[in-house]
Design a protein around this motif. Sequence first.
Motif: not given
Length: 165
Positions: A136-140, A143-148, A150-156
Amino acid sequence: MDFINVFLQQDLPSRGNVETVVLCGSYALGKATCHSDVDLCYISEISNFQRESLIHLGREFQLMIAPWSWYEHVVTEFERNGTNIATITVMLASGKCLIGNTERWRNLQSSALSSYHNGPNPPSTEEIRKIRVRITDLWEDFCDKEEYRERQWLSLEILQKCVEA
């Protein structure tokens, strides 16, 4: 698979006393393609664990070199507790012994097969709660990241946590 035997003839003399060599992965399963690497487990009474990636005759060899006790611990305890996705257990359960088909190897493979068929130990309620909170923390954060990037790393990372769950 003659190129594997050629590799072993050239590599093993410099390794000392490797007791057992197990072919794993796509070559052991008969599913290798021209792009497949060759996965080998070297087992002996050495003192430490190491991984190596070598190129030989244009082919990539992935070596996992470890003592018997390491492989036994991983199969019977570490991966059974859900701390890993049973990579080593699956490799050993489906592996083909190329050198050193001893009783000790057969017992290790039997243990890997048993652990694989029994599956991991179920997580406790507290472990499940911790995983849910982390995801849940990672998902939040995602959702807060705007840079592509950063979103890729978090999705992994989210994917990895889901696999661990």
